[in-house]
Design a protein around this motif. Structure first.
Motif, PDB file in Angstrom:
ATOM      1  N   HIS A 107       0.834  -1.203   0.000  1.00 56.24           N
ATOM      2  CA  HIS A 107       0.000   0.000   0.000  1.00 56.24           C
ATOM      3  C   HIS A 107       0.869   1.254   0.000  1.00 56.24           C
ATOM      4  N   ARG A 122     -12.239  -4.503  -1.194  1.00 57.68           N
ATOM      5  CA  ARG A 122     -11.689  -3.210  -1.593  1.00 57.68           C
ATOM      6  C   ARG A 122     -10.287  -3.431  -2.133  1.00 57.68           C
ATOM      7  N   CYS A 147      -7.545   1.330  -0.814  1.00 59.14           N
ATOM      8  CA  CYS A 147      -8.598   1.671   0.146  1.00 59.14           C
ATOM      9  C   CYS A 147      -8.087   1.346   1.543  1.00 59.14           C
ATOM     10  N   ASN A 202      -7.513   0.521   5.513  1.00 53.49           N
ATOM     11  CA  ASN A 202      -8.092  -0.308   6.561  1.00 53.49           C
ATOM     12  C   ASN A 202      -8.998   0.573   7.416  1.00 53.49           C
ATOM     13  N   ARG A 215      -9.511  -6.453   2.028  1.00 62.15           N
ATOM     14  CA  ARG A 215      -8.614  -5.972   0.986  1.00 62.15           C
ATOM     15  C   ARG A 215      -8.227  -7.114   0.054  1.00 62.15           C
TER      16      ARG A 215
END
Length: 617
Positions: free
Chosen positions: A313, A356, A360, A362, A368
């Motif tokens: 991420h 997601r 997006c 947490n 995820r």
């Protein structure tokens, strides 16, 4: 509570023999078994590592497990899981791949939002499992090459984490700092870790390899080719003397200004750097710098880089990907004014996302999945992006610039690809199709030493049992019916004269087609210029329209054939109809992405097929 629990006691070893992963009723091998005791006496090193597992604040229980052949437990791309106290769950692989025998990355999901990710290295495994029905989280951690434990994580710790509190800058692609100018889109990532986690298990080196697998797996699954972006581990090193701060954002500032970190980056020709750390107070577990060479750094806590894709991420931010729009999930670091956001994947109802994409945060709804948002890439038949939520487009545009933040290393000075290779060809073929060409595309590079050797292989599972099909620069699939599976992974390995090796992977989906033609003849069976024909005795009706899951057809006769194409003529399914008189036919269209489709109905005795246009929502 804080994300790190302070009360911990020694976990009790469950005395059960329990098959964990298998395909029941198929006679296939179990992947894992929970043991009453370890399979052999633990060595001193294994006992030391087990003690570390027992002392992890996030672990609430553990089981010794014996691993066997993972591939033998697969039924094609499907894997059934039976964890202690959990309902049986079936996972379907998204984009599994393997570069070398005995190593692979497998990423699977179930329809209810559960997931199972496994990184297999030569001497250990690292896995993460979430069972949506119970909300529980599990992990697989190797104590050594021969000993592995299944751990159950504290649910509150897993769910309190927030990836980062970066505020999107709204930068454009053109603002990315160009440095040296280079030919390849190879992004070299240097992993540094602090002394606080130097003895951690799994090690920072293992977690680094998992993050590289996640980056490349997400790119391939999201329609980003290796020629667009390929991620390599530049190195994984201890950053000596680094003292972590209470605030993770201060860690980011410190590593950006750290002369030792900068020297390590230069020495390893790293385009970007990620610092892996221990935990911090509060819920923020990652943060990222900016779009310049000097700020191409990010920070992620080791626990959440290992279990929650936080490292991937944060690297996404360095590539220009933004969080979700505030209009769909409000956080301290969302926005509504930029594009290239993460996306919520909806299964039917637009108000209840259960998945997601990576960017997006947490704390937002849904689990995820390892995807960059992309309107041109589906996940389990559902759209993963739209015009303003398209991380994949930003990554394609920026990877080449970021890959030039540092010059390429000298040939053979570091492991990993020094040049790029891409497979081009049809990713969807009809079962009757013949003579389908696949080509290798190798962008020009000064790092290539000719001549090149090629190895094309195919696999039904993506992780093993690869079969050689060609050793030339191209491969001709002479008969689609000979592919080893409905989904087939193609692996292309290219080696240059200096023994530098590069890979690309490609998935082919074989579908059943209506008609006996070849290639485009099958795909053109839904000629949209043909008139709508209504039967004399029974008018064919379709409802509901728009449709989200099941399309009901009335008026079909026995022996009818139904094909579904989009408005561009691409085939998405073929159905043989066996019905009694006036019986209603139900077609499952839940796998289709939102859009306009044509159902073409061919019936015995009818010269022209009937066409029904419907909208999938």
């Amino acid at each position: 509570m804080n994300k790190v629990s302070i009360h911990q006691t020694l976990r009790h070893l469950t005395l059960l023999l329990f098959t964990l992963f298998s395909t029941q009723g198929t006679g296939q091998t179990s992947f894992l078994q929970v043991l009453t005791v370890p399979s052999t006496s633990l060595t001193n090193k294994e006992q030391t590592n087990l003690t570390k597992v027992q002392q992890m604040p996030e672990v609430v229980n553990y089981w010794h497990v014996e691993t066997s052949n993972f591939e033998a437990a697969l039924n094609g791309r499907l894997l059934q899981a039976n964890l202690p106290g959990e309902a049986q769950t079936t996972f379907e692989a998204d984009f599994p791949y393997s570069k070398h025998p005995g190593t692979f990355f497998w990423d699977g999901y179930s329809t209810d939002g559960s997931y199972f990710r496994l990184t297999k290295l030569p001497d250990e495994v690292l896995g993460n499992i979430h069972i949506a029905s119970s909300g529980n989280y599990y992990g697989l951690i190797s104590l050594s090459e021969n000993q592995t434990v299944l751990v159950k994580y504290d649910k509150e710790i897993m769910e309190i984490a927030d990836d980062c509190s970066n505020v999107s800058s709204g930068e454009t692609d053109d603002e990315v700092e160009d440095r040296f100018g280079c030919e390849e889109n190879i992004v070299r990532v240097l992993f540094l870790f602090t002394p606080a986690i130097a003895g951690a298990i799994p090690s920072p080196t293992t977690v680094a390899q998992q993050i590289i697998n996640e980056l490349n797996g997400a790119s391939m699954a999201s329609g980003i080719s290796s020629a667009d972006a390929l991620f390599l581990e530049a190195n994984t090193l201890l950053l000596p003397g680094f003292v972590e701060n209470l605030d993770i954002h201060d860690d980011l500032d410190d590593v950006c200004d750290n002369s030792t970190a900068q020297a390590m980056r230069d020495a390893n020709y790293a385009d970007m750097v990620i610092l892996l750390t221990a935990g911090h107070p509060g819920s923020t577990v990652g943060t990222a710098g900016g779009n310049s060479n000097a700020r191409a750094y990010c920070v992620a806590e080791l626990l959440f880089a290992r279990t929650g894709m936080t490292g991937t991420h944060e690297i996404g931010h360095l590539l220009g990907a933004n969080h979700q729009r505030c209009s769909v999930c409000t956080t301290t670091s969302c926005d509504n004014w930029t594009n290239h956001h993460g996306f919520f994947i909806h299964d039917g109802s637009p108000t209840t996302p259960i998945r997601r994409t990576i960017m997006c945060q947490n704390g937002c709804a849904g689990t995820r999945v390892l995807r960059w948002s992309n309107p041109d890439s589906d996940f389990m038949g559902m759209e993963t992006g739209n015009w303003w939520n398209n991380n994949a487009m930003k990554i394609r545009k920026r990877a080449g610039k970021i890959a030039c933040f540092r010059p390429n290393p000298p040939p053979n000075s570091y492991p990993g690809a020094q040049f790029l290779v891409e497979i081009t060809g049809d990713d969807e073929v009809c079962n009757t199709q013949q003579y389908i060409p696949y080509q290798s595309n190798i962008p020009p590079s000064p790092n290539i030493a000719y001549p090149l050797t090629y190895l094309w292989e195919v696999s039904a599972t993506g992780i093993g049992n690869y079969t050689q099909v060609s050793t030339s620069s191209s491969w001709i699939l002479f008969n689609a019916a000979t592919l080893p599976g409905t989904w087939t992974t193609v692996r292309l390995t290219v080696t240059d004269a200096n023994n530098q090796v590069s890979f690309d992977f490609f998935e082919i989906h074989r579908v059943n087609c209506f008609g006996g033609g070849k290639g485009t003849e099958d795909r053109s069976s839904a000629n949209l210029d043909q008139p709508m024909i209504v039967l004399d005795n029974n008018q064919i009706n379709a409802s509901p329209n728009p449709v989200s899951e099941s399309l009901y057809l009335k008026g079909l006769v026995n022996g009818s054939k139904v094909t579904i194409h989009d408005i561009n003529g691409r085939l998405f399914g073929t159905f043989d109809v066996q019905v009694e008189e006036m019986e209603v036919v139900l077609l499952n269209v839940s796998y289709l992405s939102a859009g306009v489709y044509i159902a073409t109905i061919g019936q015995p005795g009818q010269e022209h097929p009937t066409k029904i246009k419907f909208v999938k929502i």
